[in-house]
Design an enzyme around this catalytic site. Structure first.
Site, PDB file in Angstrom:
ATOM      1  N   CYS A  44      -1.269 -17.396  -0.883  1.00  0.00           N
ATOM      2  CA  CYS A  44      -0.230 -18.178  -0.233  1.00  0.00           C
ATOM      3  C   CYS A  44       0.860 -17.239   0.257  1.00  0.00           C
ATOM      4  O   CYS A  44       2.001 -17.235  -0.231  1.00  0.00           O
ATOM      5  CB  CYS A  44       0.328 -19.199  -1.214  1.00  0.00           C
ATOM      6  SG  CYS A  44      -0.959 -20.269  -1.848  1.00  0.00           S
ATOM      7  N   GLU A  45       0.464 -16.393   1.174  1.00  0.00           N
ATOM      8  CA  GLU A  45       1.312 -15.337   1.739  1.00  0.00           C
ATOM      9  C   GLU A  45       0.772 -15.119   3.127  1.00  0.00           C
ATOM     10  O   GLU A  45      -0.407 -14.776   3.284  1.00  0.00           O
ATOM     11  CB  GLU A  45       1.079 -14.028   0.951  1.00  0.00           C
ATOM     12  CG  GLU A  45       1.990 -13.756  -0.195  1.00  0.00           C
ATOM     13  CD  GLU A  45       3.384 -13.359   0.214  1.00  0.00           C
ATOM     14  OE1 GLU A  45       3.609 -13.040   1.409  1.00  0.00           O
ATOM     15  OE2 GLU A  45       4.260 -13.386  -0.655  1.00  0.00           O
TER      16      GLU A  45
ATOM     17  N   GLY B 244      -1.907  14.354   0.995  1.00  0.00           N
ATOM     18  CA  GLY B 244      -1.375  14.180   2.344  1.00  0.00           C
ATOM     19  C   GLY B 244      -2.355  14.407   3.482  1.00  0.00           C
ATOM     20  O   GLY B 244      -2.075  14.036   4.620  1.00  0.00           O
TER      21      GLY B 244
ATOM     22  N   ARG C 186      -3.331  -2.662   1.400  1.00  0.00           N
ATOM     23  CA  ARG C 186      -2.730  -1.841   2.458  1.00  0.00           C
ATOM     24  C   ARG C 186      -2.414  -2.627   3.739  1.00  0.00           C
ATOM     25  O   ARG C 186      -1.325  -2.450   4.306  1.00  0.00           O
ATOM     26  CB  ARG C 186      -3.591  -0.610   2.762  1.00  0.00           C
ATOM     27  CG  ARG C 186      -3.749   0.327   1.553  1.00  0.00           C
ATOM     28  CD  ARG C 186      -4.478   1.615   1.901  1.00  0.00           C
ATOM     29  NE  ARG C 186      -3.663   2.491   2.705  1.00  0.00           N
ATOM     30  CZ  ARG C 186      -3.789   2.668   3.995  1.00  0.00           C
ATOM     31  NH1 ARG C 186      -4.740   2.060   4.661  1.00  0.00           N
ATOM     32  NH2 ARG C 186      -2.972   3.461   4.640  1.00  0.00           N
TER      33      ARG C 186
ATOM     34  N   GLU D 237      -4.001  18.314  -4.400  1.00  0.00           N
ATOM     35  CA  GLU D 237      -4.065  17.066  -5.184  1.00  0.00           C
ATOM     36  C   GLU D 237      -4.462  15.944  -4.243  1.00  0.00           C
ATOM     37  O   GLU D 237      -3.763  14.948  -4.116  1.00  0.00           O
ATOM     38  CB  GLU D 237      -2.686  16.718  -5.764  1.00  0.00           C
ATOM     39  CG  GLU D 237      -2.111  17.692  -6.748  1.00  0.00           C
ATOM     40  CD  GLU D 237      -0.679  17.357  -7.144  1.00  0.00           C
ATOM     41  OE1 GLU D 237      -0.251  17.803  -8.220  1.00  0.00           O
ATOM     42  OE2 GLU D 237       0.011  16.647  -6.383  1.00  0.00           O
TER      43      GLU D 237
ATOM     44  N   GLY E 171      -6.148  12.767  -2.688  1.00  0.00           N
ATOM     45  CA  GLY E 171      -6.660  11.489  -3.158  1.00  0.00           C
ATOM     46  C   GLY E 171      -7.412  10.815  -2.020  1.00  0.00           C
ATOM     47  O   GLY E 171      -8.632  10.684  -2.033  1.00  0.00           O
TER      48      GLY E 171
HETATM   49  C1  LIG Z   1      -0.238  10.092  -4.193  1.00  0.00           C
HETATM   50  C2  LIG Z   1      -0.171  11.518  -4.587  1.00  0.00           C
HETATM   51  C3  LIG Z   1      -1.177  12.412  -4.216  1.00  0.00           C
HETATM   52  C4  LIG Z   1      -2.351  12.011  -3.367  1.00  0.00           C
HETATM   53  O1  LIG Z   1      -1.985  11.665  -2.086  1.00  0.00           O
HETATM   54  P1  LIG Z   1      -3.079  11.346  -0.967  1.00  0.00           P
HETATM   55  O2  LIG Z   1      -2.272  10.973   0.211  1.00  0.00           O
HETATM   56  O3  LIG Z   1      -3.915  10.255  -1.489  1.00  0.00           O
HETATM   57  O4  LIG Z   1      -3.859  12.588  -0.744  1.00  0.00           O
HETATM   58  C5  LIG Z   1      -1.082  13.707  -4.668  1.00  0.00           C
HETATM   59  N1  LIG Z   1      -0.046  14.125  -5.437  1.00  0.00           N
HETATM   60  C6  LIG Z   1       0.939  13.300  -5.808  1.00  0.00           C
HETATM   61  C7  LIG Z   1       2.034  13.820  -6.673  1.00  0.00           C
HETATM   62  C8  LIG Z   1       0.918  11.981  -5.391  1.00  0.00           C
HETATM   63  O5  LIG Z   1       1.907  11.158  -5.749  1.00  0.00           O
END
Ligand SMILES: *Cc1c(COP(=O)(O)O)cnc(C)c1O
Length: 421
Positions: free
Chosen positions: A342-343, A231, A311, A273, A275
């Protein structure tokens, strides 16, 4: 803040001699520096660990880099677990934060010794039926419901999200799990996505720390770790102010000392977590202008399309674009930058001011390192591009080849019609 690509026109002209556009390019140096800074920001917490959300950039070479920087993986599917295993992650280096989980995935996660994070109270029974027991270490995902407001108008609507347990359920879940033999507990929540504020993690930490104190007191379950999940976002737009991870780490420490330490819970380990924050800015999509079209609008057609980066089409998301070699030219032309699907939503940019784009120009689409290649698909029979790694020594390594027609037809391998491809 001005957005500068981590690659130059000269470098791209060299790369395309071997690897044609479009391709995703990742910046090893940027990935490593950022991972180190994250660990520095949370160094005050003894058990801190980042579990990289594999879904953001599922590539074993990227996972190995993050592993060298001390990260584990966060998985939510069978193949993400397999990729983690293949890269040598095992035991508590793997977090399994899944939802709507098939029982066989619980079994596989347990086989690897992963920490299992339950999204739903009914999964307790499912887990017990699948494994024959409840693991000693277990985590539960929390959803406080309602509207979650952080500050300056940033909010989201967890009450409308499919994830996690209600407050009542998580208390009940802890009681049941404890009765069934669980000894080491964790809690997890992911309430707002892509936050560009230093306040999200501290606000979430407050919510989870207060919950943890109550949970431990009322159920007697020993809470060992609290997972702030993902997040933390990135500034996709040049006018946005980036998060300061050091400020975020300090903000969380303050709340930790206010809430957990006085409750005698100063030994709780934190995990994340992340990403997007780990990878998005350190990957870009490099594509070539192959077509110009002048109708009711001015179009630049490129050789990438939404299957390479979904995105913009899916969320209307902004991704900054740099025309390589024209970094200092005036942005005095207004374009829609489009792919060939084709979108009509296959547009990387709409009404974007750019320097004059000529056929053959290379465009860098920024911040595609997370949820970029990963969300790729094969609509219109389009093939996925290669992923390349710009290494710290300046050399380029292919870390996933581009798909070929043979890959596309591979699932028809029982069918004579397509054998010749
Ligand atoms: C997608 C996700 C993340 C990573 O989210 P980011 O916004 O990329 O940091 C972490 N934990 C869970 C369970 C997720 O589904």
């Amino acid at each position: 803040m001005e957005k500068k690509p981590f690659v130059t026109l000269d470098q791209v002209q060299e790369i395309v001699k071997t690897y044609p556009t479009p391709f995703h390019l990742y910046d090893e140096k940027g990935i490593r520096e950022n991972a180190r800074k994250l660990h520095q920001a949370f160094a005050w917490n003894k058990g801190y660990k980042e579990y990289f959300a594999v879904k953001a950039t599922p590539n074993p070479f990227i996972l190995k880099i993050l592993q060298e920087e001390g990260c584990g993986t966060d998985c939510s599917s069978m193949t993400e677990l397999m990729m983690s295993e293949g890269c040598g992650f095992s035991g508590h280096d793997i977090m399994f934060s899944s939802n709507d989980t098939p029982p066989e995935e619980f079994a596989y996660a347990e086989k690897l010794g992963a920490v299992i994070n339950l999204d739903d109270i009914t999964h307790i029974q499912c887990l017990e039926d699948t494994l024959g027991y409840i693991p000693e270490t277990i985590s539960c995902r929390y959803n406080p419901g309602g509207i979650y407001e952080i500050s300056n108008g940033i909010m989201d609507n967890p009450g409308d999200a499919k994830y996690g347990m209600t407050t009542e359920q998580i208390f009940e879940a802890f009681r049941i799990l404890k009765e069934k033999g669980a000894k080491h507990f964790g809690i997890h929540a992911f309430l707002v996505s892509n936050t560009v504020t230093n306040d999200y993690y501290p606000a979430l930490a407050k919510t989870l720390f207060e919950l943890a104190v109550k949970l431990q007191k009322e159920t007697g379950a020993h809470i060992e770790f609290i997972n702030l999940s993902g997040g933390v976002g990135i500034p996709y737009r040049p006018e946005q102010t980036p998060n300061d991870i050091m400020v975020i780490g300090e903000g969380v420490r303050k709340v930790y000392e206010e809430i957990l330490v006085p409750a005698g819970m100063g030994d709780v380990a934190l995990c994340t977590e992340l990403g997007r924050f780990m990878l998005a800015p350190y990957g870009c999509l490099v594509t070539k202008a192959i077509h110009e079209k002048h109708t009711y609008k001015e179009y630049v057609g490129v050789d990438a399309c939404a299957v390479n980066l979904m995105r913009p089409a899916m969320y209307g998301a902004y991704h900054h674009i740099t025309v390589l070699g024209k970094e200092n030219a005036a942005c005095d032309h207004k374009y829609d930058v489009v792919g060939s699907l084709c979108e009509n939503n296959d547009k990387f940019a709409v009404d974007r001011m750019l320097p004059e784009v000529e056929k053959g120009d290379y465009l860098v689409i920024h911040d595609a390192g997370a949820h970029g290649f990963a969300m790729g698909y094969n609509y219109n029979g389009k093939l996925k591009s290669a992923e390349l790694l710009l290494k710290e020594d300046g050399s380029v390594q292919m870390i996933r080849r581009a798909e070929t027609a043979k890959d596309y037809f591979a699932t028809f391998d029982f069918c004579d019609l397509l054998k010749k491809y």
